[in-house]
Enzyme design. Structure first.
Site, PDB file in Angstrom:
ATOM      1  CD  GLN A 193      -2.716  -0.951   2.666  1.00 46.38           C
ATOM      2  OE1 GLN A 193      -2.540  -1.998   3.196  1.00 46.38           O
ATOM      3  NE2 GLN A 193      -3.364   0.098   2.865  1.00 46.38           N
ATOM      4  CG  PHE A 224      -7.979  -6.240   4.163  1.00 45.82           C
ATOM      5  CD1 PHE A 224      -9.205  -5.394   3.523  1.00 45.82           C
ATOM      6  CD2 PHE A 224      -7.548  -7.144   3.832  1.00 45.82           C
ATOM      7  CE1 PHE A 224     -10.004  -5.927   2.635  1.00 45.82           C
ATOM      8  CE2 PHE A 224      -8.300  -7.691   2.395  1.00 45.82           C
ATOM      9  CZ  PHE A 224      -9.582  -7.188   2.135  1.00 45.82           C
ATOM     10  CD  GLU A 228      -0.504   2.831   6.646  1.00 51.24           C
ATOM     11  OE1 GLU A 228      -1.575   2.256   6.729  1.00 51.24           O
ATOM     12  OE2 GLU A 228      -0.275   3.991   7.116  1.00 51.24           O
ATOM     13  NE  ARG A 306      -7.639   7.361  11.558  1.00 52.04           N
ATOM     14  CZ  ARG A 306      -8.640   8.148  11.025  1.00 52.04           C
ATOM     15  NH1 ARG A 306      -9.771   8.066  11.062  1.00 52.04           N
ATOM     16  NH2 ARG A 306      -7.930   8.745  10.033  1.00 52.04           N
ATOM     17  NE  ARG A 338     -12.593  -2.065   5.017  1.00 47.25           N
ATOM     18  CZ  ARG A 338     -13.280  -2.878   3.842  1.00 47.25           C
ATOM     19  NH1 ARG A 338     -12.911  -4.136   3.996  1.00 47.25           N
ATOM     20  NH2 ARG A 338     -13.750  -2.293   2.845  1.00 47.25           N
ATOM     21  CG  PHE A 340      -5.093   3.819  11.441  1.00 46.84           C
ATOM     22  CD1 PHE A 340      -4.073   2.753  10.855  1.00 46.84           C
ATOM     23  CD2 PHE A 340      -4.461   4.785  12.073  1.00 46.84           C
ATOM     24  CE1 PHE A 340      -2.917   3.200  10.802  1.00 46.84           C
ATOM     25  CE2 PHE A 340      -3.259   5.134  12.007  1.00 46.84           C
ATOM     26  CZ  PHE A 340      -2.492   4.460  11.525  1.00 46.84           C
ATOM     27  CB  THR A 438      -4.679  11.625  12.580  1.00 47.89           C
ATOM     28  OG1 THR A 438      -3.630  10.515  12.600  1.00 47.89           O
ATOM     29  CG2 THR A 438      -5.882  11.273  12.876  1.00 47.89           C
ATOM     30  CB  ALA A 507      -6.285   7.435   6.045  1.00 46.10           C
ATOM     31  CD  GLU A 709      -9.566   3.427   7.284  1.00 48.12           C
ATOM     32  OE1 GLU A 709      -9.414   4.323   6.728  1.00 48.12           O
ATOM     33  OE2 GLU A 709      -8.746   2.873   8.105  1.00 48.12           O
TER      34      GLU A 709
END
Ligand code: MTE
Ligand code: HPA
Ligand code: MOS
Length: 772
Positions: A193, A224, A228, A306, A338, A340, A438, A507, A709
């Protein structure tokens, strides 16, 4: 507009190329990792001789063989590629071996002789809290006068919420192929990703510069969040071996290794005290949030942030105090998944609201409505962002009506009055989810568009395709800007040499970001074509319109390709980059205050379940969903995201259980022991709809909304429906203590405690007291 996924015909016919399908150069080596067998300890001796002597082995790389930095940590540099001397989880890579076949590499990897000096291992959240070890400093977010308001509240309740982790179980496991290029350069195919991060980390690991490393990804078979940060480890190990041997190296993890070695969703524990009034309105909330981060930071900082920023879900919390501990454990380092952290935060408040309703003997939906953010007042979040364009009232009202909430409540009650063993339960829960990274910095994107002289368009952008339909959506934007059919636009693989310095596709923001960047690139080229048409045909700019594959210029029209060819002959540039950064957002991560999110996405779900009280099995009987995708870029794809996200959430909260033994060895590392939902778990009755006619209140690409998400969190309704069914087995006001996932074992445990209750409001896990 609904169109099929750009690769649908390739997916279903097996012709879509995933990294594992890329034809390999003849001299390619295959690699495998050797893993730590203990959770925590020093490596006293690592004898790789038997590995080296194993048939087919060509090279081995361990910590000392990394020419550059032996680290793949993204935010904090605390993730060794190969454990140097300290091992911190069972499954941590110690070395990788390259051989002339995949099987030879895997066999060889198992032959290492490792001597450890074991150290005490801290394996779960409670143990880490007791030992006070964290991967990052504890954070606190406070608003109002939480402690005073709590003391003054007519009712107080305390409880603990347990929320399990989740393995990503992408169908395509982690994989990289590193191919040495001339003059020290390296080409890496990675299922990622985040190609730009893989590029940077491979460069650091090899002691090279970014411009010597190129990373490509055409598509992933699911990410998912699990792709990342994790792919950088796989890519770096492959690249180190490729660098060492001068030969291409392919490194593909088998499922067991993938599940043992790579990070998952954080499991959470929350201890709360809530104060509320007779009408169910929350007056004060204090929460201790703690999550299992594993041995390193990875993305645990922003994940836990988050969670703190979603503990409100759709509710106004006037007086609140949240303490968030990022616990260090000797288990795999947990990562993005997903939602986060959002889903975990929302689970806490949804259980609290559910418990308040039970304590007061009120309908939970009524309590929810009383706590919703207001439109003109009670509309500022605990982190200081005003909730504008609030849709939660509209969505919940419409869903309650279309799903016949009231009547269904009555029917469930009737069923439970007349059935002893199979109980039913119902819950309607809202979702409000903040859209944007964020970390404000990541909210930017780039695109590159070429128009060829035959009128076809090649599109490249910084986002990656993982099945979510991003390439389809961005191609739709470009086709719309040029007035072309979608077939005229082709999207090429994500490539760090085409669009640089990209953010992770994460995100849920990829269509927002890359759609706008691609639109900007298309506008640049279209602007040049308009100017050329005006000069050539003597018209004013508004008279030039791109539609149906043609260009209308005043009275005349001609095929798009003809105008393009004429422009080319007149030496007009037909290639452009585009760039976008999200406006309005700003956020201070030291105070956790500001406007982190450009906007919110909303949704709601009503779930009805049956619980077999003899076996603990549960079945989802029916779900009604209404979800907000703004003015959807592609309703067909968005509905797929809503259905898929919901069912993935159902797996998280009902059947997917990660289980470590007392030595810290993950025992659930294959589909035989780790149960993800299948098509058969889709409920027999499902009504899934997008909220129509509600363009995004903010100026996003064609006023659409992110959808990747948020739908996962609709599954909280299933968990609370199960809790509702369990409660029907106890006295009125009983508070079932149900841990997530609600596996048959968890359900039976909960039923046993509920049945043991005689007095209401005193169940394990929740204590209620009334002052007045
Ligand atoms: N859908 C599919 N089919 N496969 C995936 O891996 N990842 C989810 C979501 N939907 C995923 C998916 C996650 S975690 C995110 S953040 C978004 O897609 C990322 O893509 P987007 O930004 O284009 O929505
Ligand atoms: N969401 C998803 N991935 C991320 C984020 C976020 O807010 N920040 C960094 N990576
Ligand atoms: Mo998604 S967890 O932001 O990759």
């Amino acid at each position: 507009m609904s169109t099929r996924h750009e690769s649908a015909h390739l997916h279903v016919s097996g012709q879509a190329l995933y990294a594992d399908d890329i034809p390999l150069p003849a001299n390619t080596l295959h690699a495998a990792f050797g893993l730590s067998s203990i959770a925590h300890g020093r490596i006293r001796a690592l004898d790789l001789t038997p590995v080296r002597e194993s048939p087919g082995v060509v090279a081995i790389a361990a910590a000392a063989d990394v020419p550059g930095e032996n680290n793949y940590g993204s935010a904090v540099h605390d993730d060794p590629i190969f454990a140097p001397d300290l091992v911190q989880y069972a499954g941590q890579p110690l070395f990788a071996v390259a051989a002339d076949s995949y099987t030879a590499a895997r066999k060889a990897a198992r032959r290492a002789r490792v001597e450890y000096e074991p150290l005490p291992a801290i394996l779960d959240i409670r143990a880490a809290l007791a030992a006070q070890i964290t991967v990052l400093p504890t954070q606190r977010l406070t608003r109002g006068r939480p402690h005073e308001a709590l003391a003054e509240a007519p009712h107080r309740m305390q409880g603990t919420v347990h929320i399990g982790g989740q393995d990503h179980f992408y169908l395509e496991g982690q994989i990289s192929i590193a191919v040495p290029q001339e003059d020290g350069a390296m080409l890496v195919h990675s299922s990622t990703q985040h190609p730009s991060e893989v590029q940077q980390i491979v460069a650091h690991a090899l002691g090279k510069r970014a411009n010597q490393v190129t990373v490509q990804c055409r598509r992933m078979g699911g990410g998912f969040g699990g792709k990342e940060t994790q792919p950088a480890l796989i890519a770096a190990a492959a690249a180190v071996l490729a660098h060492k041997t001068g030969r291409p190296v392919k490194l593909r993890l088998d499922r067991d290794t993938d599940m043992l070695m790579t990070g998952k969703r954080h499991d959470f524990l929350a201890d709360y005290t809530v104060g509320f009034d007779e009408r169910g309105r929350i007056l004060a909330l204090t929460v201790m949030l703690a999550s299992r981060c594993g041995y390193s930071a990875d993305l645990s900082g922003p994940v836990n942030d988050r969670a703190m920023m979603h503990i409100d879900n759709a509710y106004f919390l006037e007086n609140v105090d949240i303490v968030s501990h990022r616990c260090k454990t000797h288990t795999v380092s947990n990562t993005a998944f997903r939602g986060f952290g959002g889903p975990q935060g929302m689970m806490v408040i949804e259980q609290i609201v559910d418990s308040i309703a039970r304590a007061l003997g009120m309908d939970p939906l009524e309590v929810r409505r009383r706590n919703f953010y207001g439109i003109d007042d009670r509309n500022v979040t605990h982190y200081g962002q005003t909730v504008e364009h609030n849709l939660i009232h509209t969505i919940v009202d419409r869903l309650a009506e279309s799903s016949h909430y009231r009547e269904r409540r009555r029917q469930v009650q009737e069923w439970n009055d007349t059935h002893r063993h199979v109980r039913r339960g119902l819950a309607l829960t809202p979702v409000k989810f903040g859209i944007s990274f964020t970390a404000t910095m990541f909210n930017q994107a780039g695109a590159l568009i070429h128009v060829y002289t035959d009128g076809t368009v090649l599109l490249n952008h910084g986002g990656t395709e993982m099945g979510q339909g991003l390439f389809t959506k961005v191609a739709q934007v470009v086709a719309t800007e040029f007035g072309l059919p979608l077939t005229a636009v082709r999207v090429s693989a994500t490539d760090t040499s085409k669009v640089p310095n990209t953010s992770a596709s994460a995100a849920s923001a990829s269509a927002d970001l890359n759609g706008k960047a691609a639109q900007a690139a298309a506008e640049t080229i279209r602007g040049r074509l308009v100017q050329f048409a005006c000069e050539t045909f003597g018209v004013a700019a508004p008279a030039v319109i791109f539609r149906d594959g043609k260009v209308f210029i005043g009275e005349r029209h001609l095929p798009f390709a003809d105008l393009v060819m004429q422009a080319y002959r007149a030496r007009v540039s037909l290639s452009a980059t585009g760039y976008y950064r999200t406006p309005k957002i700003e956020y201070d991560k030291t105070t956790l205050r500001g406007r982190p999110f450009f906007y919110f996405a909303y949704g709601a779900a009503l779930s009805e379940v049956a619980v077999d009280t003899l076996t603990g099995e549960t079945q989802l009987l029916r779900v009604d969903i209404l979800h907000d995708a703004g003015r959807s870029l592609n309703p067909a794809i968005d509905l797929g995201q809503v259905e898929g996200g919901f069912l993935q959430g159902v797996g998280w909260l009902t059947s997917e259980e990660l289980w470590w033994n007392a030595k810290g060895e993950l025992q659930t590392h294959a589909p035989s022991t780790y149960k993800i939902p299948t098509a058969r778990d889709w409920p027999p009755h499902a009504q899934v709809k997008l909220l129509d006619e509600r363009p995004n209140g903010e100026e996003t690409i064609y006023r659409s909304k992110a959808v990747g998400e948020p739908p996962l969190m609709l599954a909280i309704s299933v968990f609370l429906a199960i809790r509702d069914a369990i409660a029907s087995c106890g006295p009125p006001g009983v508070q079932p203590d149900l841990t997530a996932p609600a596996t048959p074992e968890a359900v039976l445990r909960s039923l046993a405690s509920v049945r043991a209750e005689t007095a209401p409001q005193a169940a394990a896990g929740v204590r209620v007291e009334a002052d007045v």
